[in-house]
Design an enzyme around this catalytic site. Structure first.
Site, PDB file in Angstrom:
ATOM      1  N   ASP A  14       0.791  -1.238   0.000  1.00 58.49           N
ATOM      2  CA  ASP A  14       0.000   0.000   0.000  1.00 58.49           C
ATOM      3  C   ASP A  14       0.826   1.292   0.000  1.00 58.49           C
ATOM      4  O   ASP A  14       0.579   2.205   0.805  1.00 58.49           O
ATOM      5  CB  ASP A  14      -0.947   0.012   1.203  1.00 58.49           C
ATOM      6  CG  ASP A  14      -1.961  -1.110   1.162  1.00 58.49           C
ATOM      7  OD1 ASP A  14      -1.992  -1.868   0.177  1.00 58.49           O
ATOM      8  OD2 ASP A  14      -2.731  -1.245   2.133  1.00 58.49           O
ATOM      9  N   ASP A  54      -4.540  -0.639  -1.859  1.00 60.53           N
ATOM     10  CA  ASP A  54      -5.865  -0.439  -1.270  1.00 60.53           C
ATOM     11  C   ASP A  54      -6.769   0.145  -2.353  1.00 60.53           C
ATOM     12  O   ASP A  54      -6.388   1.121  -3.012  1.00 60.53           O
ATOM     13  CB  ASP A  54      -5.749   0.540  -0.091  1.00 60.53           C
ATOM     14  CG  ASP A  54      -6.260  -0.034   1.207  1.00 60.53           C
ATOM     15  OD1 ASP A  54      -6.426  -1.265   1.297  1.00 60.53           O
ATOM     16  OD2 ASP A  54      -6.488   0.744   2.145  1.00 60.53           O
ATOM     17  N   HIS A  89     -10.574   6.931   2.180  1.00 62.18           N
ATOM     18  CA  HIS A  89      -9.223   6.895   1.615  1.00 62.18           C
ATOM     19  C   HIS A  89      -9.134   5.836   0.525  1.00 62.18           C
ATOM     20  O   HIS A  89      -9.911   4.877   0.497  1.00 62.18           O
ATOM     21  CB  HIS A  89      -8.187   6.591   2.700  1.00 62.18           C
ATOM     22  CG  HIS A  89      -8.309   5.210   3.277  1.00 62.18           C
ATOM     23  ND1 HIS A  89      -9.247   4.870   4.234  1.00 62.18           N
ATOM     24  CD2 HIS A  89      -7.620   4.060   3.023  1.00 62.18           C
ATOM     25  CE1 HIS A  89      -9.140   3.605   4.544  1.00 62.18           C
ATOM     26  NE2 HIS A  89      -8.159   3.069   3.821  1.00 62.18           N
ATOM     27  N   LYS A 114      -6.804  -4.760  -3.076  1.00 65.41           N
ATOM     28  CA  LYS A 114      -7.529  -5.324  -1.939  1.00 65.41           C
ATOM     29  C   LYS A 114      -8.492  -4.295  -1.358  1.00 65.41           C
ATOM     30  O   LYS A 114      -8.349  -3.095  -1.617  1.00 65.41           O
ATOM     31  CB  LYS A 114      -6.556  -5.820  -0.868  1.00 65.41           C
ATOM     32  CG  LYS A 114      -5.648  -4.747  -0.267  1.00 65.41           C
ATOM     33  CD  LYS A 114      -4.616  -5.384   0.645  1.00 65.41           C
ATOM     34  CE  LYS A 114      -3.731  -4.347   1.315  1.00 65.41           C
ATOM     35  NZ  LYS A 114      -4.434  -3.477   2.271  1.00 65.41           N
ATOM     36  N   CYS A 163      -1.631  -2.814   7.918  1.00 66.49           N
ATOM     37  CA  CYS A 163      -1.583  -3.675   6.734  1.00 66.49           C
ATOM     38  C   CYS A 163      -0.268  -4.435   6.586  1.00 66.49           C
ATOM     39  O   CYS A 163      -0.265  -5.593   6.155  1.00 66.49           O
ATOM     40  CB  CYS A 163      -1.875  -2.848   5.487  1.00 66.49           C
ATOM     41  SG  CYS A 163      -3.566  -2.186   5.475  1.00 66.49           S
TER      42      CYS A 163
END
Length: 213
Positions: A14, A54, A89, A114, A163
């Site tokens: 990410d 993300d 976000h 994801k 994460c």
């Protein structure tokens, strides 16, 4: 410079503008790790590189905006599990959801998106968070890595205490040897560092101090 064996993969978690200073959900000094990760990819030291991204719908259940009267960073229960509510976000297709433009992502063999299910959060690269049926659906990454002969993974990116941590824990639980590249991660808040170290120690995950060891 050390080149890692073909059975060792790098997972970059990410690395997106919304997690950088000035973004929607900034990590503490999140941009500080970009040069080191860019250099690591450019060096060609890993034959297999995975990047996660993300990629949320605008009505994602983890967004505080979807829960009237709730504020970002409050805790609720979602599908029977604790859930932190986040600022909106990494909305799919938005500039903040793009992979950081200072890195040559052509070096990545796989880009895994994801968090695209509206009702389930997804921290780890290996499993989504708990869903309505109580399970954690697999992303398929473990099988993909095994098909390539990968037995060890090195993890870095954002955020150290969410994460990246969950990715490392799930990798270890799946049977991979895991190294956590501490200096190439940053937390949402430095207050999370002590619990993160404790969780890594409990999972038997090695912490690598120094970005290019």
């Amino acid at each position: 410079m050390l080149t890692y064996p073909a059975d060792t993969a790098l997972i970059v978690v990410d690395l997106q503008p919304d997690f950088m200073p000035g973004g929607a959900l900034p990590c503490h000094e999140g941009d500080a790790i970009v040069p080191g990760i860019a250099a690591l990819l450019a060096s060609g030291r890993y034959a297999t590189v995975v990047a996660t991204q993300d990629w949320h719908p605008a009505d994602h259940a983890s967004f505080a905006s979807q829960h009237p009267g709730r504020a970002p960073f409050e805790q609720i229960t979602l599908h029977g599990q604790p859930q932190t509510l986040w600022p909106d976000h990494c909305v799919a297709g938005s500039p903040g959801a793009a992979l950081d433009g200072r890195i040559d992502w052509n070096r990545a063999n796989l880009i895994l998106r994801k968090g695209s299910r509206a009702d389930v959060d997804s921290y780890s690269a290996f499993f989504e968070n708990h869903g309505p049926d109580g399970s954690r659906p697999a992303t398929g990454l473990a099988s993909w890595l095994r098909e390539r002969g990968i037995t060890a993974v090195h993890v870095c990116g954002l955020a150290r205490d969410y994460c990246v941590l969950w990715t490392a824990q799930d990798a270890a639980a799946a049977g991979f040897q895991v190294s956590f590249l501490w200096d190439l991660t940053r937390p949402v808040s430095p207050e999370g560092d002590a619990p993160t170290r404790a969780a890594l120690d409990a999972a038997g995950i090695g912490i690598v101090e120094g970005s290019n060891e």
